[in-house]
Design a protein around this motif. Structure first.
Motif, PDB file in Angstrom:
ATOM      1  N   ASP A   1     -49.190 -63.237   3.446  1.00 32.17           N
ATOM      2  CA  ASP A   1     -49.662 -62.996   4.556  1.00 32.17           C
ATOM      3  C   ASP A   1     -49.881 -61.719   4.597  1.00 32.17           C
ATOM      4  O   ASP A   1     -48.650 -60.945   4.081  1.00 32.17           O
ATOM      5  N   GLU A   2     -50.695 -60.950   5.960  1.00 31.58           N
ATOM      6  CA  GLU A   2     -50.206 -60.226   6.376  1.00 31.58           C
ATOM      7  C   GLU A   2     -48.955 -60.103   7.587  1.00 31.58           C
ATOM      8  O   GLU A   2     -48.324 -58.985   7.785  1.00 31.58           O
ATOM      9  N   ALA A   3     -48.435 -61.603   7.960  1.00 26.99           N
ATOM     10  CA  ALA A   3     -47.695 -61.433   9.092  1.00 26.99           C
ATOM     11  C   ALA A   3     -46.515 -61.921   7.993  1.00 26.99           C
ATOM     12  O   ALA A   3     -45.234 -62.287   8.526  1.00 26.99           O
ATOM     13  N   GLY A   4     -46.799 -61.873   6.722  1.00 25.15           N
ATOM     14  CA  GLY A   4     -45.235 -62.065   6.026  1.00 25.15           C
ATOM     15  C   GLY A   4     -44.722 -63.467   5.934  1.00 25.15           C
ATOM     16  O   GLY A   4     -43.952 -63.919   5.349  1.00 25.15           O
ATOM     17  N   TYR A   5     -45.751 -64.136   6.456  1.00 29.95           N
ATOM     18  CA  TYR A   5     -45.884 -65.967   5.388  1.00 29.95           C
ATOM     19  C   TYR A   5     -46.039 -66.670   4.656  1.00 29.95           C
ATOM     20  O   TYR A   5     -47.008 -65.798   4.343  1.00 29.95           O
ATOM     21  N   LEU A   6     -45.568 -67.330   3.366  1.00 28.59           N
ATOM     22  CA  LEU A   6     -46.118 -67.880   2.249  1.00 28.59           C
ATOM     23  C   LEU A   6     -47.079 -68.900   2.956  1.00 28.59           C
ATOM     24  O   LEU A   6     -46.945 -70.062   3.331  1.00 28.59           O
ATOM     25  N   THR A   7     -48.231 -68.685   2.155  1.00 23.66           N
ATOM     26  CA  THR A   7     -49.777 -69.662   1.997  1.00 23.66           C
ATOM     27  C   THR A   7     -49.755 -70.601   1.141  1.00 23.66           C
ATOM     28  O   THR A   7     -49.963 -71.037   1.315  1.00 23.66           O
ATOM     29  N   VAL A   8     -48.965 -69.858   0.306  1.00 19.86           N
ATOM     30  CA  VAL A   8     -48.835 -70.969  -1.107  1.00 19.86           C
ATOM     31  C   VAL A   8     -47.612 -72.166  -1.531  1.00 19.86           C
ATOM     32  O   VAL A   8     -46.935 -72.046  -0.882  1.00 19.86           O
ATOM     33  N   GLY A   9     -48.035 -73.136  -1.483  1.00 18.09           N
ATOM     34  CA  GLY A   9     -46.905 -74.610  -1.411  1.00 18.09           C
ATOM     35  C   GLY A   9     -46.618 -73.866  -2.921  1.00 18.09           C
ATOM     36  O   GLY A   9     -46.878 -73.893  -3.667  1.00 18.09           O
ATOM     37  N   LEU A  10     -45.011 -74.571  -2.677  1.00 15.53           N
ATOM     38  CA  LEU A  10     -44.199 -74.560  -3.772  1.00 15.53           C
ATOM     39  C   LEU A  10     -44.491 -75.694  -4.799  1.00 15.53           C
ATOM     40  O   LEU A  10     -44.244 -75.025  -6.271  1.00 15.53           O
ATOM     41  N   ASP A  11     -45.237 -77.011  -4.571  1.00 18.98           N
ATOM     42  CA  ASP A  11     -45.850 -77.768  -5.881  1.00 18.98           C
ATOM     43  C   ASP A  11     -46.823 -77.006  -6.724  1.00 18.98           C
ATOM     44  O   ASP A  11     -46.721 -77.460  -8.067  1.00 18.98           O
ATOM     45  N   ALA A  12     -48.090 -76.129  -5.675  1.00 15.82           N
ATOM     46  CA  ALA A  12     -48.505 -75.944  -6.597  1.00 15.82           C
ATOM     47  C   ALA A  12     -48.037 -74.466  -7.702  1.00 15.82           C
ATOM     48  O   ALA A  12     -48.437 -74.326  -8.170  1.00 15.82           O
ATOM     49  N   VAL A  13     -46.954 -73.483  -7.053  1.00 17.26           N
ATOM     50  CA  VAL A  13     -46.684 -72.781  -7.840  1.00 17.26           C
ATOM     51  C   VAL A  13     -46.206 -73.252  -8.781  1.00 17.26           C
ATOM     52  O   VAL A  13     -46.385 -72.254  -9.902  1.00 17.26           O
ATOM     53  N   ALA A  14     -45.032 -74.171  -8.810  1.00 15.95           N
ATOM     54  CA  ALA A  14     -45.045 -74.407  -9.956  1.00 15.95           C
ATOM     55  C   ALA A  14     -45.436 -75.320 -11.037  1.00 15.95           C
ATOM     56  O   ALA A  14     -44.943 -74.970 -12.298  1.00 15.95           O
ATOM     57  N   GLU A  15     -46.592 -76.243 -10.309  1.00 16.25           N
ATOM     58  CA  GLU A  15     -46.948 -76.331 -11.405  1.00 16.25           C
ATOM     59  C   GLU A  15     -48.234 -74.922 -11.670  1.00 16.25           C
ATOM     60  O   GLU A  15     -48.039 -75.293 -13.473  1.00 16.25           O
ATOM     61  N   GLN A  16     -48.792 -74.239 -11.608  1.00 16.26           N
ATOM     62  CA  GLN A  16     -49.161 -72.826 -11.799  1.00 16.26           C
ATOM     63  C   GLN A  16     -48.448 -72.259 -13.474  1.00 16.26           C
ATOM     64  O   GLN A  16     -49.507 -72.022 -13.529  1.00 16.26           O
ATOM     65  N   LEU A  17     -47.515 -72.139 -12.373  1.00 10.00           N
ATOM     66  CA  LEU A  17     -45.944 -71.076 -13.773  1.00 10.00           C
ATOM     67  C   LEU A  17     -45.413 -72.403 -14.643  1.00 10.00           C
ATOM     68  O   LEU A  17     -45.258 -71.504 -15.657  1.00 10.00           O
TER      69      LEU A  17
END
Length: 502
Positions: A169-185
């Motif tokens: 996000d604009e503040a530099g925080y990660l807004t997606v879950g690691l599980d979702a990233v692993a599943e999508q990729l």
């Protein structure tokens, strides 16, 4: 009794909303940006519409005369010989060349002009736009992509890192879950976690954190200050949020002096590391109406002509084309374009007049606010304005949506002036809810550390000072709406401030 069919005649009145009437209603609630976009689309679609440039608009500009045709010999030899040089023309006027032809620079003054002479600049011309020489600020994603290319060599890891970058996000925080990233990729979760630990070392420190605790921990680790005591402090940030210093000291196991030093170190960190980089374009709020003091007293109300689109219907072009058209479909198209153009011009004029009418009534009812400030803001509803100008309440609501007025007190949305009323215990005029909020904020800002005002005390003070009948829960609602903490937390904040100062 048998059922038999029969004919009946009934007379009734109903309001039918035609498409054009619905469009006119929709134009009322559009902001000036949305309205200009709508008008631009109509100008592209309708050949009978044209923008009014603010000039006379009566006489069409005469077309320029075509240049005289020259033969090849005249164009190359004779015509060149007839043209006098700049020095000859200037000497005829007994002046310098640069006075007649500002773009011409005398040979002896070429070096005096400096670097602007090469660009055709001169004292009497328009200065160059400084924005053309300012480099664009990089975004957070652009800043991180360059580091990721140097930090990661494996293409798969780079793909994961780029996906994580898109989730910031604009503040530099990660807004997606690691599980979702692993599943999508389709990547192992362990690989995503490993890449995350690597990119968390990028600049600025604290980026790719998932919460404020992890963000502060990354910055402290970068400074080599993440010791066990500091880690305990980060684990009990909820106590710091409510300013429970005694409980925080017990949880961390530190004395008062160490706790003060640790808190001072935390204040030097940036909980939003990404905000230092460029984000989306920020658009300034442009007023739709200006309210200024009139010379003879009262107020002068004027529409902002710079943001108000004005269109003209080209009836001459319509008459010319319609007289040469024989096809029925083309005639129907021209007729529809003429009706649409007339409707748009009339709707824009009605919209402007309605905005002026509503604003004039608001200014009349809020004269005390314009002269003396927010403490004199009167309670006002949409129905009060609608009844005064003999319009429907929904029309006033649409007119005041997304519209801003510039006043001597500042720039306000027209919706700002509509507030609920709080009864007066003295029998005088009711008080505006916005004026009550303003007074509550003033009382809280002026309170002393040893005399924090509770909600009950604030209600009693308002009743005693201005005779405002307000309940404790109403004071609490207004206070929470202004993001002001409770009296317990404010008392802890004041004590923590004193503790840090000592």
């Amino acid at each position: 009794m048998g059922l038999t069919p029969r004919l009946e005649f009934r007379q009734s009145q109903s309001l039918t909303l035609t498409p054009q009437l619905m469009q006119s209603i929709r134009l009322l609630q559009l902001s000036h940006l949305e309205l200009n976009a709508f008008v631009d689309a109509e100008l592209l679609r309708n050949p009978l519409l044209e923008r009014e440039d603010g000039g006379d608009g009566d006489a069409a500009p005469e077309p320029p005369e075509p240049p005289a045709e020259l033969s090849a010999y005249e164009d190359t030899v004779d015509h060149a010989e007839r043209i006098k040089s700049a020095d000859t023309i200037a000497s005829g006027y007994d002046t310098e060349v640069e006075n007649v032809f500002p773009d011409q620079v005398a040979p002896g003054r070429a070096a005096e002009q400096g670097p602007w002479a090469e660009r055709g600049g001169h004292d009497g011309g328009e200065a160059p736009d400084i924005d053309q020489f300012v480099a664009a600020r990089p975004t957070l994603a652009e800043h991180l992509v360059g580091q990721i290319g140097l930090l990661l060599a494996d293409p798969g890891d780079r793909l994961i890192a780029r996906f994580l970058t898109d989730g910031l996000d604009e503040a530099g925080y990660l807004t997606v879950g690691l599980d979702a990233v692993a599943e999508q990729l389709g990547a192992p979760l362990a690989s995503v976690e490993r890449v995350l630990r690597l990119v968390q070392g990028c600049d600025p420190a604290g980026v790719f954190a998932r919460d404020v605790r992890e963000c502060l921990a990354l910055q402290l680790r970068e400074k080599d200050r993440l010791d066990p005591l500091m880690q305990k402090l980060l684990d009990h940030l909820e106590l710091l949020a409510v300013h429970d210093m005694a409980g925080l000291a017990r949880a961390v196991g530190a004395d008062r002096e160490d706790l003060v030093d640790m808190l001072a170190e935390l204040r030097q960190l940036d909980p939003k590391p990404g905000r230092a980089f460029a984000t989306g374009a920020i658009e300034a709020v442009v007023p739709d109406v200006f309210v200024r003091p009139a010379n003879g007293g009262g107020w002068a109300i004027e529409l902002n002509s710079e943001v108000l689109p004005r269109v003209l219907v080209d009836r001459t072009y319509y008459a010319t084309v319609a007289g040469k058209t024989r096809d029925a479909a083309e005639k129907a198209f021209l007729t529809d374009c003429l009706a649409t153009a007339n409707w748009l011009a009339k709707s824009l004029d009605q919209r402007a007049q309605t905005i002026l009418k509503v604003t004039a009534e608001i200014v009349q009812q809020q004269d005390g606010f314009l002269r003396h400030g927010v403490t004199h803001l009167r309670p006002m509803t949409l129905r009060m304005v609608a009844d005064a100008i003999q319009m429907h309440e929904s029309t006033v609501s649409r007119v005041t949506s997304n519209k801003y007025v510039s006043t001597p007190r500042g720039l306000f949305e027209l919706k700002y002036f509509f507030t609920t009323a709080l009864a007066s215990a003295t029998g005088e005029a009711d008080h505006s809810a916005e004026a009550v909020r303003h007074r509550i904020r003033q009382l809280i800002e002026a309170e002393q550390p040893d005399a924090i005002l509770s909600d009950d005390t604030l209600a009693a003070v308002l009743h005693k000072e201005q005779g405002i009948e307000v309940a404790r829960r109403t004071v609490a609602k207004y206070r929470e709406g202004m993001n002001i903490p409770s009296s317990v937390i404010r008392r802890r904040q004041k004590r923590a401030t004193i503790l840090a100062g000592s």
